[in-house]
Every structure is written in structure tokens, then in C-alpha cells.
Design a protein around this motif. Structure first.
Motif, short mmCIF file in Angstrom:
data_model
loop_
_atom_site.label_atom_id
_atom_site.label_comp_id
_atom_site.label_asym_id
_atom_site.label_seq_id
_atom_site.Cartn_x
_atom_site.Cartn_y
_atom_site.Cartn_z
N TRP A 38 0.84 -1.21 0.00
CA TRP A 38 0.00 0.00 0.00
C TRP A 38 0.87 1.26 0.00
N SER A 39 1.95 1.22 0.78
CA SER A 39 2.86 2.36 0.84
C SER A 39 3.55 2.61 -0.50
N ALA A 40 3.87 1.51 -1.22
CA ALA A 40 4.51 1.66 -2.52
C ALA A 40 3.60 2.31 -3.55
N ARG A 41 2.30 2.21 -3.33
CA ARG A 41 1.33 2.78 -4.27
C ARG A 41 0.85 4.16 -3.87
N SER A 42 1.23 4.63 -2.69
CA SER A 42 0.74 5.92 -2.20
C SER A 42 1.89 6.70 -1.57
N ASN A 43 2.27 7.79 -2.20
CA ASN A 43 3.32 8.63 -1.64
C ASN A 43 2.87 9.29 -0.33
N LEU A 44 1.58 9.61 -0.25
CA LEU A 44 1.06 10.21 0.98
C LEU A 44 1.20 9.26 2.16
N LEU A 45 0.81 8.00 1.95
CA LEU A 45 0.93 7.01 3.02
C LEU A 45 2.39 6.81 3.39
N ARG A 46 3.27 6.81 2.40
CA ARG A 46 4.69 6.61 2.69
C ARG A 46 5.22 7.75 3.56
N ASN A 47 4.82 8.98 3.25
CA ASN A 47 5.27 10.13 4.03
C ASN A 47 4.75 10.07 5.47
N VAL A 48 3.55 9.50 5.63
CA VAL A 48 2.98 9.36 6.98
C VAL A 48 3.67 8.22 7.73
N LEU A 49 3.93 7.12 7.03
CA LEU A 49 4.50 5.94 7.67
C LEU A 49 5.96 6.12 8.06
N THR A 50 6.71 6.91 7.30
CA THR A 50 8.15 7.01 7.53
C THR A 50 8.49 7.43 8.96
N PRO A 51 7.92 8.52 9.50
CA PRO A 51 8.25 8.85 10.90
C PRO A 51 7.72 7.82 11.90
N VAL A 52 6.57 7.20 11.58
CA VAL A 52 6.02 6.17 12.48
C VAL A 52 6.97 4.98 12.55
N LEU A 53 7.46 4.54 11.39
CA LEU A 53 8.40 3.41 11.37
C LEU A 53 9.71 3.78 12.03
N ASP A 54 10.14 5.05 11.89
CA ASP A 54 11.36 5.49 12.57
C ASP A 54 11.21 5.36 14.08
#
Length: 307
Positions: free
Chosen positions: A120-136
Motif C-alpha cells: 500500500w505504501s509503494a502505491r501511495s506517496n502520501l501514506l509513505r510520508n505518513v509511515l516514515t516517521p512512524v516506522l522510525d
């Protein structure tokens, strides 16, 4: 003399976080305990009981078969089996099966959550930007912090250990699934679209197979991080090889702690080699096999010429 930070600017998140956890425990405590019982009775206990009931020689035979299938190298497979047999020879076979069951269940949950989220993250740049700090945050937060709410919600035992392990170990799988799918050649995807491929067919038939080395690397890191948490998990009631290390620390028994640590290392190496073997794509594996055959033929020809 030490300086003191201005008292009027003092703030703390302690009270609101504790209130939020208490509210969740009051309103959803029964649901969480029901989920804990289901996970324990449906997944962990049957798997652990099954592994502990299997004859040791059958388990070692299965390890040999899986290791050979992954690496295509009989010597490496035999070495991994020898390492597993060494754990049994040290009297830790039962604890090894307990640790293996814990890691398998935690990894399975991480895969069921992490790979779909990564896609899902690979298909959505918005989700990736949200997930990156959460995963950090998930990846850098000390593992002890995850054990506190897990204990409050689920109490002592293996379920909080599994859930804390999932939170701690899942980020690499999400990240590398995302990266692997994004790195699939756009021309390959365009060619697939030109043949009328659906989004599901593109994902299953093109993107996931080409991203497999990256996904397997993420899975490998997830398993390694899960194994790294087994000692901490033993502090809240999860048994296994981590309990051996913890007992060694508490009783200052260096030999016992080292023995448990060696068992964890051997298990980690065995899983790592198998994961690496399955992570190599088929074309690379075929090239290696052909290169090995060519070297063998040249070597054999040299020996014949020398004669």
C-alpha cells in the motif's frame, strides 16, 4: 555547579499517556484479553506443542531438507544441522522449540501486517510520508517501552512478548517491501499494462516476483530483530533460550548465560542462511550454478592436461 532548566517551562506527557492507556484498558480490556486467549490457544500453543512433540531426528531432517533446498549446498546444510544438534547436545532442545515457536508466530503476524502495508505504501506517496516517521519511532524506540503497555493490556506471558516483538521487528519488512516494489522497472510494468494486465495480476505476476530479493531481505531482518528480543521477552514470562540467558544474568552463572546465548546465535545463523538462500532470485542462482559448473569443468580439464 549544574544549571537547572526553568521550572515554569516544565511539561510531561506522563499523565495524559497513562490516562489514555487506562481508558483503553477499561473500555477494551475484555476484547484484548479475548484476543490474547485466541492467539495463545489457536496459534502459539498448538505450534509449540507440535514442535516439542516431534522427534529430534525428524526436526533435524526437516532442517536439513529446508536448508539444502534454500542454499543448494549440501555442506552448508549439514553445518546448519550440526549447529542445531549442538543446541540439543547442550540440553536446550526443549527451549529451542519454545523460542522457534515464538519467533515463527511473531514473524507470521509481522508478515500478515507488514507486506500489505508495504504494498500500500509503494502505491501511495502520501501514506509513505505518513509511515516514515512512524516506522522510525517503532524502530528506534527502546524495546523495554513496548513491554510496558503490553503488560498492562495482556499481563505476563507469551502474548505480550509476541506483540512487542511484532511492533519492534516489523518496520524493516514494511520499508523493504515498499522499496522493492518501487524499484521494479517501469518499462516492465508498462509492458504488462500493454497486454491488458489488471492491477492484481501486475502485483502478483510482476511486481512481487521482481521485488522478492528485497522482501526476503526485509523478512530476514525482521526475524533477526525478533530473535534479538527473545531475552527481553523472557523477562515478562516468555520462556525459551532467552530464559536461559536471563537465569544466567540473575544468578551470575556465566556458563549458563553463554550457553543460552550460543543457542540463540546458532538459531539466528540457521534462519539467516535459509532466508538468504530463498532471497536470491532464480536468475542469479542459475548464473551461480553455471559458473560453478564451468569452474569445475576447467579444473577437471586442467587436471587431465597435467596428467
Amino acid at each position: 555547579m549544574a544549571t537547572v532548566f526553568p521550572a515554569q517551562s516544565a511539561m510531561s506527557i506522563e499523565a495524559p499517556v497513562n490516562r489514555a492507556v487506562e481508558w483503553l484498558n477499561v473500555h477494551y480490556g475484555d476484547t484484548l484479553h479475548a484476543f490474547s486467549a485466541w492467539l495463545l490457544q489457536t496459534c502459539l500453543v498448538p505450534l509449540e506443542s507440535g514442535l516439542r512433540a516431534l522427534p529430534w531426528w525428524l526436526v533435524l531432517s526437516l532442517v536439513m531438507l529446508i536448508a539444502w533446498h534454500a542454499t543448494r549446498h549440501l555442506g552448508r546444510a549439514a553445518l546448519l544441522v550440526g549447529g542445531m544438534a549442538l543446541i540439543g547436545a547442550m540440553g536446550l532442545w526443549d527451549k529451542l522449540m519454545q523460542t522457534l515457536a515464538l519467533v515463527v508466530v511473531a514473524t507470521a503476524i509481522a508478515v500478515l501486517i507488514g507486506i500489505p502495508v508495504g504494498i500500500w505504501s509503494a502505491r501511495s506517496n502520501l501514506l509513505r510520508n505518513v509511515l516514515t516517521p512512524v516506522l522510525d519511532v517503532m524502530q528506534t524506540m527502546p524495546a523495554f517501552v513496548y513491554l510496558i503497555p503490553a503488560l498492562m493490556f495482556f499481563g505476563l506471558g507469551k502474548v505480550p512478548a509476541i506483540l512487542a516483538t511484532v511492533i519492534y521487528a516489523m518496520p524493516p519488512l514494511v520499508r523493504l517491501t515498499d522499496v522493492g516494489i518501487r524499484q521494479v522497472d517501469a518499462e516492465v510494468c508498462e509492458a504488462a499494462w500493454s497486454f491488458g494486465t489488471t492491477r492484481w495480476q501486475l502485483l502478483v505476476g510482476v511486481q512481487l516476483p521482481l521485488a522478492r530479493p528485497s522482501i526476503m531481505a526485509g523478512l530476514n531482518q525482521t526475524v533477526m530483530m525478533a530473535l534479538g528480543l527473545v531475552v527481553l521477552a523472557s523477562m515478562i514470562g516468555a520462556r525459551g533460550l532467552g530464559e536461559e540467558v536471563l537465569d544466567g544474568i540473575q544468578t551470575l552463572n556465566i556458563g549458563k548465560g553463554l550457553q543460552g546465548g550460543i543457542g540463540i546465535v546458532i538459531l539466528a545463523i540457521a534462519i539467516d542462511r535459509v532466508m538468504q538462500g530463498y532471497g536470491v532470485d532464480q536468475r542469479t542462482r542459475n548464473k551461480r550454478i553455471q559458473a560453478t559448473k564451468a569452474i569445475a569443468e576447467v579444473s577437471a580439464g586442467g587436471h587431465r592436461d597435467g596428467r
